[in-house]
Design an enzyme around this catalytic site. Structure first.
Site, PDB file in Angstrom:
ATOM      1  N   CYS A  38       0.816  -1.228   0.000  1.00 17.04           N
ATOM      2  CA  CYS A  38       0.000   0.000   0.000  1.00 17.04           C
ATOM      3  C   CYS A  38       0.844   1.271   0.000  1.00 17.04           C
ATOM      4  O   CYS A  38       0.339   2.356  -0.295  1.00 17.04           O
ATOM      5  CB  CYS A  38      -0.934   0.005   1.205  1.00 17.04           C
ATOM      6  SG  CYS A  38      -2.046  -1.403   1.233  1.00 17.04           S
ATOM      7  N   ASN A  68     -10.306   0.442   0.105  1.00 14.74           N
ATOM      8  CA  ASN A  68      -8.840   0.515   0.141  1.00 14.74           C
ATOM      9  C   ASN A  68      -8.300   0.053  -1.212  1.00 14.74           C
ATOM     10  O   ASN A  68      -8.466  -1.106  -1.587  1.00 14.74           O
ATOM     11  CB  ASN A  68      -8.342  -0.394   1.284  1.00 14.74           C
ATOM     12  CG  ASN A  68      -6.836  -0.461   1.390  1.00 14.74           C
ATOM     13  OD1 ASN A  68      -6.117  -0.095   0.459  1.00 14.74           O
ATOM     14  ND2 ASN A  68      -6.369  -0.945   2.525  1.00 14.74           N
ATOM     15  N   HIS A 123      -3.374   7.108   3.368  1.00 18.97           N
ATOM     16  CA  HIS A 123      -3.804   5.861   2.734  1.00 18.97           C
ATOM     17  C   HIS A 123      -5.225   5.534   3.217  1.00 18.97           C
ATOM     18  O   HIS A 123      -5.504   5.546   4.407  1.00 18.97           O
ATOM     19  CB  HIS A 123      -2.829   4.753   3.121  1.00 18.97           C
ATOM     20  CG  HIS A 123      -3.252   3.395   2.687  1.00 18.97           C
ATOM     21  ND1 HIS A 123      -3.731   3.134   1.422  1.00 18.97           N
ATOM     22  CD2 HIS A 123      -3.274   2.219   3.358  1.00 18.97           C
ATOM     23  CE1 HIS A 123      -4.020   1.853   1.336  1.00 18.97           C
ATOM     24  NE2 HIS A 123      -3.766   1.274   2.486  1.00 18.97           N
TER      25      HIS A 123
HETATM   26  O1  UT7 Z   1      -3.726  -1.269   3.561  1.00 16.81           O
HETATM   27  C1  UT7 Z   1      -3.512  -1.788   4.825  1.00 16.81           C
HETATM   28  C2  UT7 Z   1      -4.387  -2.964   4.899  1.00 16.81           C
HETATM   29  N1  UT7 Z   1      -5.001  -3.308   6.111  1.00 16.81           N
HETATM   30  C3  UT7 Z   1      -5.657  -2.523   6.960  1.00 16.81           C
HETATM   31  O2  UT7 Z   1      -5.654  -1.328   6.893  1.00 16.81           O
HETATM   32  C4  UT7 Z   1      -6.417  -3.236   8.024  1.00 16.81           C
HETATM   33  C5  UT7 Z   1      -6.493  -2.480   9.318  1.00 16.81           C
HETATM   34  N2  UT7 Z   1      -7.472  -3.110  10.184  1.00 16.81           N
HETATM   35  C6  UT7 Z   1      -8.785  -2.899  10.071  1.00 16.81           C
HETATM   36  O3  UT7 Z   1      -9.225  -2.109   9.252  1.00 16.81           O
HETATM   37  C7  UT7 Z   1      -9.687  -3.592  11.061  1.00 16.81           C
HETATM   38  O4  UT7 Z   1      -8.886  -4.317  11.996  1.00 16.81           O
HETATM   39  C8  UT7 Z   1     -10.706  -4.546  10.399  1.00 16.81           C
HETATM   40  C9  UT7 Z   1     -11.750  -3.745   9.652  1.00 16.81           C
HETATM   41  C10 UT7 Z   1     -10.009  -5.492   9.448  1.00 16.81           C
HETATM   42  C11 UT7 Z   1     -11.430  -5.342  11.498  1.00 16.81           C
HETATM   43  O5  UT7 Z   1     -12.047  -4.458  12.420  1.00 16.81           O
HETATM   44  P1  UT7 Z   1     -11.789  -4.645  13.994  1.00 16.81           P
HETATM   45  O6  UT7 Z   1     -12.621  -3.636  14.654  1.00 16.81           O
HETATM   46  O7  UT7 Z   1     -10.309  -4.603  14.236  1.00 16.81           O
HETATM   47  O8  UT7 Z   1     -12.388  -6.089  14.238  1.00 16.81           O
HETATM   48  P2  UT7 Z   1     -11.692  -7.370  14.853  1.00 16.81           P
HETATM   49  O9  UT7 Z   1     -10.770  -8.005  13.876  1.00 16.81           O
HETATM   50  O10 UT7 Z   1     -11.151  -7.026  16.216  1.00 16.81           O
HETATM   51  O11 UT7 Z   1     -12.966  -8.313  15.031  1.00 16.81           O
HETATM   52  C12 UT7 Z   1     -14.043  -7.946  15.902  1.00 16.81           C
HETATM   53  C13 UT7 Z   1     -15.160  -8.956  15.688  1.00 16.81           C
HETATM   54  C14 UT7 Z   1     -14.670 -10.409  15.708  1.00 16.81           C
HETATM   55  O12 UT7 Z   1     -15.688 -11.192  16.322  1.00 16.81           O
HETATM   56  P3  UT7 Z   1     -15.573 -11.607  17.884  1.00 16.81           P
HETATM   57  O13 UT7 Z   1     -14.272 -12.372  17.965  1.00 16.81           O
HETATM   58  O14 UT7 Z   1     -15.535 -10.327  18.636  1.00 16.81           O
HETATM   59  O15 UT7 Z   1     -16.795 -12.426  18.093  1.00 16.81           O
HETATM   60  C15 UT7 Z   1     -14.590 -10.768  14.244  1.00 16.81           C
HETATM   61  O16 UT7 Z   1     -14.749 -12.152  14.006  1.00 16.81           O
HETATM   62  O17 UT7 Z   1     -15.765  -8.750  14.405  1.00 16.81           O
HETATM   63  C16 UT7 Z   1     -15.758  -9.990  13.675  1.00 16.81           C
HETATM   64  N3  UT7 Z   1     -15.619  -9.690  12.256  1.00 16.81           N
HETATM   65  C17 UT7 Z   1     -16.673  -9.437  11.457  1.00 16.81           C
HETATM   66  N4  UT7 Z   1     -17.996  -9.414  11.678  1.00 16.81           N
HETATM   67  C18 UT7 Z   1     -18.796  -9.106  10.655  1.00 16.81           C
HETATM   68  C19 UT7 Z   1     -14.481  -9.583  11.532  1.00 16.81           C
HETATM   69  N5  UT7 Z   1     -14.776  -9.264  10.259  1.00 16.81           N
HETATM   70  C20 UT7 Z   1     -16.126  -9.163  10.190  1.00 16.81           C
HETATM   71  C21 UT7 Z   1     -17.019  -8.861   9.147  1.00 16.81           C
HETATM   72  N6  UT7 Z   1     -18.343  -8.826   9.434  1.00 16.81           N
HETATM   73  N7  UT7 Z   1     -16.607  -8.565   7.897  1.00 16.81           N
END
Ligand code: UT7
Length: 320
Positions: A113, A277, A247
């Site tokens: 990225c 993104n 970004h």
């Molecule tokens: O270019 C660089 C590329 N990468 C990034 O910029 C990624 C940076 N990170 C993020 O944007 C965020 O971490 C995400 C959007 C990927 C995830 O959001 P988060 O608030 O960090 O969620 P999390 O991974 O901590 O997950 C929270 C909950 C989990 O469930 P439990 O364990 O709390 O029951 C996940 O399983 O949300 C769940 N979850 C979802 N639920 C519905 C994860 N993805 C999804 C989804 N829909 N798509």
């Protein structure tokens, strides 16, 4: 010191859209979860016939037209991409042929990225030393080709697109400084499984693997510190900056960067709702969209920053 001006910008996104409603039918997710956690509503997806060089070509021709420059004036073409049409040749070589310029220096850089900012930093060196008079710098990615559309942790984030800058040697200041950094110790927090020389441990279709939560925290710190570095290198402060173009990773990341720098969110260019993104394309795409809608105007000072797989991150500061 020889100055560098941003002579023109351009961007391109494919027509196809992937909405949150579409994703609800593909994985266990919801529009409400995606909007709340990322700010993304839809992304653009390339057609089966379109590859990264096709997106890059459209952005490049728009930037050259904006700069009023003929392609054969280019002394350098650098493309930031991690989704080239083929492992080789580079997208830059394809662009050189398609733009119709004579033989010139052309290559890709892969910093995920951060690829556009790495390409910009390379171009800065060519222009400052006089190795090139004009440079085309492109960020282009077709992320849909390396997404596992069964993985709800990644498939909700990414879209396809391209953005381009034409930079020229000049008597007046434009680009003040660019800096990039990397720390490969974190490589396994965001990488593409398969497609390279390391055999994949599972499956054979290359796809992104990501620890989203870890990346989130590192992203904010990295973009803030890189922005502070280019301000210091330029002898400017945030009071001199009209807009941040970070970004476009996640709206919450954009907010956290703005908060940490003490910049009001109105001064952050945010295109994430419509485009998601776009990896290396996201900074030049967001910049060009903000120029075209009249937010960024000639004379405005803008801080660009990016972060991604590597880990690699960086920033640049310029007056448009
Ligand atoms: O270019 C660089 C590329 N990468 C990034 O910029 C990624 C940076 N990170 C993020 O944007 C965020 O971490 C995400 C959007 C990927 C995830 O959001 P988060 O608030 O960090 O969620 P999390 O991974 O901590 O997950 C929270 C909950 C989990 O469930 P439990 O364990 O709390 O029951 C996940 O399983 O949300 C769940 N979850 C979802 N639920 C519905 C994860 N993805 C999804 C989804 N829909 N798509």
């Amino acid at each position: 010191m020889q100055h560098i001006t941003l002579a023109g910008t351009g961007s391109f996104v494919p027509e196809g859209k992937l909405t949150n409603a579409d994703l609800e039918a593909m994985v266990d997710t919801s529009d409400e979860w995606i909007m709340t956690r990322t700010g993304i509503s839809e992304r653009r997806i390339a057609s089966p016939e379109q590859a990264t060089s096709d997106l890059a070509y459209e952005a490049a021709t728009a930037a050259l037209a904006d700069a009023g420059l003929a392609a054969d004036a280019l002394g350098l073409i650098v493309v930031g991409t991690s989704t080239p049409d083929h492992i080789f040749p580079s997208v830059a070589c394809k662009l050189q042929a398609r733009l119709g310029c004579g033989p010139t220096t052309a290559f890709d850089v892969n910093a995920a990225c951060t690829g556009f900012l790495s390409a910009l930093q390379v171009a800065e060196q060519f222009l400052r030393t006089g190795a090139a008079e004009h440079a085309l710098v492109v960020g282009a990615d077709t992320m849909s080709r390396i997404i596992d559309y069964r993985d709800r942790g990644t498939c909700i984030l990414f879209g396809d697109g391209a953005g381009a800058f034409v930079l020229s040697r000049s008597d007046t200041p434009g680009l003040f400084a660019s800096r990039t950094y990397s720390d490969g110790a974190h490589y396994d927090k965001l990488y593409v499984c398969g497609g390279g020389s390391r055999a994949p441990s599972e499956g054979h279709v290359p796809h992104i693997k990501m620890n989203g939560r870890a990346i989130f925290q590192l992203a904010v710190r990295a973009m803030v510190s890189a922005t502070e570095d280019v301000l210091k290198a330029s002898g400017l402060t945030l009071a001199d900056v009209d807009y941040l173009v970070p970004h476009q990773a996640n709206k919450r990341i954009l907010s956290a960067v703005a908060d940490a720098l003490g910049v009001p969110f109105e001064r952050v260019i945010n295109t994430i709702r419509e485009y998601g993104n776009n990896s290396a394309a996201s900074v030049p795409l967001a910049f060009d969209l903000a120029v075209k809608d009249g937010r960024i105007q000639r004379g405005d000072t803008v801080a660009l920053s990016a972060f991604g797989g590597g880990l690699a991150w960086g920033a640049a500061l310029l007056t448009y």
